[in-house]
Design an enzyme around this catalytic site. Structure first.
Site, PDB file in Angstrom:
ATOM      1  N   GLU A   1     -18.611  15.435   2.662  1.00 49.25           N
ATOM      2  CA  GLU A   1     -18.950  14.536   1.548  1.00 49.25           C
ATOM      3  C   GLU A   1     -20.223  13.747   1.821  1.00 49.25           C
ATOM      4  OE1 GLU A   1     -15.966  11.591   0.522  1.00 49.25           O
ATOM      5  OE2 GLU A   1     -17.106  10.919  -1.203  1.00 49.25           O
TER       6      GLU A   1
ATOM      7  N   LYS B   1     -11.491  14.561   5.658  1.00 49.80           N
ATOM      8  CA  LYS B   1     -12.650  14.097   4.887  1.00 49.80           C
ATOM      9  C   LYS B   1     -13.536  13.203   5.740  1.00 49.80           C
ATOM     10  CE  LYS B   1     -13.330  10.429   2.022  1.00 49.80           C
ATOM     11  NZ  LYS B   1     -13.079   9.496   0.903  1.00 49.80           N
TER      12      LYS B   1
ATOM     13  N   ARG C   1       0.840  -1.206   0.000  1.00 48.19           N
ATOM     14  CA  ARG C   1       0.000   0.000   0.000  1.00 48.19           C
ATOM     15  C   ARG C   1       0.876   1.257   0.000  1.00 48.19           C
ATOM     16  NH1 ARG C   1      -3.025  -3.583   3.525  1.00 48.19           N
ATOM     17  NH2 ARG C   1      -2.119  -2.677   5.405  1.00 48.19           N
TER      18      ARG C   1
ATOM     19  N   LYS D   1     -17.949  17.997  -1.147  1.00 52.71           N
ATOM     20  CA  LYS D   1     -17.606  16.911  -2.081  1.00 52.71           C
ATOM     21  C   LYS D   1     -18.872  16.124  -2.395  1.00 52.71           C
ATOM     22  CE  LYS D   1     -14.547  12.907  -2.581  1.00 52.71           C
ATOM     23  NZ  LYS D   1     -13.163  12.444  -2.365  1.00 52.71           N
TER      24      LYS D   1
HETATM   25  P1  13P Z   1     -14.207   7.975  -5.893  1.00 53.98           P
HETATM   26  O1  13P Z   1     -13.723   9.125  -6.746  1.00 53.98           O
HETATM   27  O2  13P Z   1     -13.606   6.647  -6.271  1.00 53.98           O
HETATM   28  O3  13P Z   1     -15.689   7.957  -5.755  1.00 53.98           O
HETATM   29  O4  13P Z   1     -13.615   8.224  -4.439  1.00 53.98           O
HETATM   30  C1  13P Z   1     -13.690   9.480  -3.917  1.00 53.98           C
HETATM   31  C2  13P Z   1     -13.796   9.385  -2.474  1.00 53.98           C
HETATM   32  O5  13P Z   1     -12.973   9.889  -1.759  1.00 53.98           O
HETATM   33  C3  13P Z   1     -14.954   8.671  -1.904  1.00 53.98           C
HETATM   34  O6  13P Z   1     -15.045   8.958  -0.550  1.00 53.98           O
END
Ligand code: 13P
Length: 341
Positions: free
Chosen positions: A177, A136, A46, A219
């Site tokens: 988000e 996030k 990773r 987001k």
């Molecule tokens: P994706 O662009 O693959 O949807 O991932 C963005 C992300 O951070 C989801 O939490």
């Protein structure tokens, strides 16, 4: 509150010509992604994969910030420089995913609430020490015939707002988000209806928790037809509908909107962002915070082969360049478009 610093960080996250790399897959998700290309998932594999993206020369031209996972923010480049320090030296903001995942919501079969508020103040203070400047938290809303429920939307919106307030207290800019999933057979109309309701609830709660909107990056998902819907909205329709919805519900004080890719093809994710920026005439910056649409191509190119690091870095930079062009509404004209098509 560190208001001036927070606002400057939020603006830097959505700076012209740049977007955010979401490299914060949980170990479980990253294991699935690595195994799909035949690589055993270990802390070292990773680290190697994420490190090759972070250290790709010129990444900072297109990438304003990187969202890391708890394991990742504690890892280092091949020469031992901690990732947050390396990124900051390159002019890339170090970010950190702080939720602990979407868990079944009691009493609401088929729905989830995102957890991670317990102990969050202490964790944020440690992440800030480690160099984190933004965070996030992803709420997940699923569309089905009788979903989402009001209860699910309310619980997730409340958690997002409490998280955002704690981040700002710690001098960390929250990425908010609320992801309405693109999976399912729903129409684009239904996506619009649900996304509008979810964003209204989220901005209501952000106001209720006294979150400074000038220091938030939203987001959201784009308004697409569910992947299994027989009628698929085209690129222009997705762009127009997404902007109509966002204009209705996102206050102008928010500096920027950084979309998730949500399982769209690399090409579609860039084309939709490009079309929205070409329409423009909105009070916020419109950029990307992509996971899969940035990471899938380099992961395939690398597939765990140390001799393929340069190829993987080239694939990553190409995706970053395409989306950076799309973020300026200049993707259609860019040469990269020809190369990817
Ligand atoms: P994706 O662009 O693959 O949807 O991932 C963005 C992300 O951070 C989801 O939490």
């Amino acid at each position: 509150m560190h208001r001036a610093e927070l606002e400057a960080t939020a603006q830097a996250m959505v700076a012209d010509g740049k977007g955010i790399l979401a490299a914060d897959e949980s170990n479980a998700t990253m294991t699935k992604r690595l195994e799909a290309v035949g690589v055993e998932s270990t802390a070292e594999s990773r680290r190697s994969f994420r490190g090759l993206m972070f250290t790709a020369e010129g990444a900072a031209d297109h990438i304003s910030g990187v969202i890391m996972y708890d394991e990742t923010i504690r890892q280092a480049t091949d020469d031992g420089t901690p990732f947050p320090e390396f990124l900051a030296n390159e002019g890339i903001l170090p970010g950190i995913k702080v939720d602990t995942g979407a868990k079944p919501l009691a009493g609401f079969p088929g729905e989830t609430v995102t957890e991670g508020l317990d102990g969050l103040r202490d964790r944020l203070s440690e992440y800030r020490e480690l160099g984190g400047r933004f965070a996030k938290w992803r709420a997940v809303i699923r569309i089905d015939s009788d979903l989402p429920t009001r209860g699910c939307i309310a619980a997730n919106a409340q958690a997002l707002a409490r998280y955002a307030a704690l981040c700002q207290e710690a001098g960390i800019v929250p990425i908010v988000e609320p992801e309405v999933l693109m999976d399912g057979g729903h129409t684009v109309d239904r996506s619009e209806e649900v996304t509008t309701a979810v964003l209204r609830a989220v901005f209501g709660e952000l106001a209720g928790q006294r979150v400074l909107l000038e220091a938030v990056v939203l987001k959201p998902n784009m308004l697409v037809s569910g992947y299994d819907c027989p009628e698929q909205a085209g690129v222009e329709e997705v762009a127009e509908r997404t902007l109509v919805c966002l204009r209705r519900v996102v206050p102008a004080a928010v500096p920027g909107i950084a979309f998730l890719s949500g399982g769209q093809s690399d090409e579609r994710a860039a084309a939709h962002l490009d079309a929205m920026n070409a329409i423009g005439n909105v009070p916020w910056e419109l950029t990307f915070s992509y996971g899969r649409a940035l990471v899938a191509a380099p992961l395939r190119a690398w597939s765990g082969d140390t001799s393929k690091v340069a190829d993987a870095q080239a694939a990553f930079l190409q995706r970053a360049r395409c989306n950076a062009a799309a973020r300026m509404g200049a993707y259609a004209e860019s040469m990269e478009h020809e190369l990817v098509a």
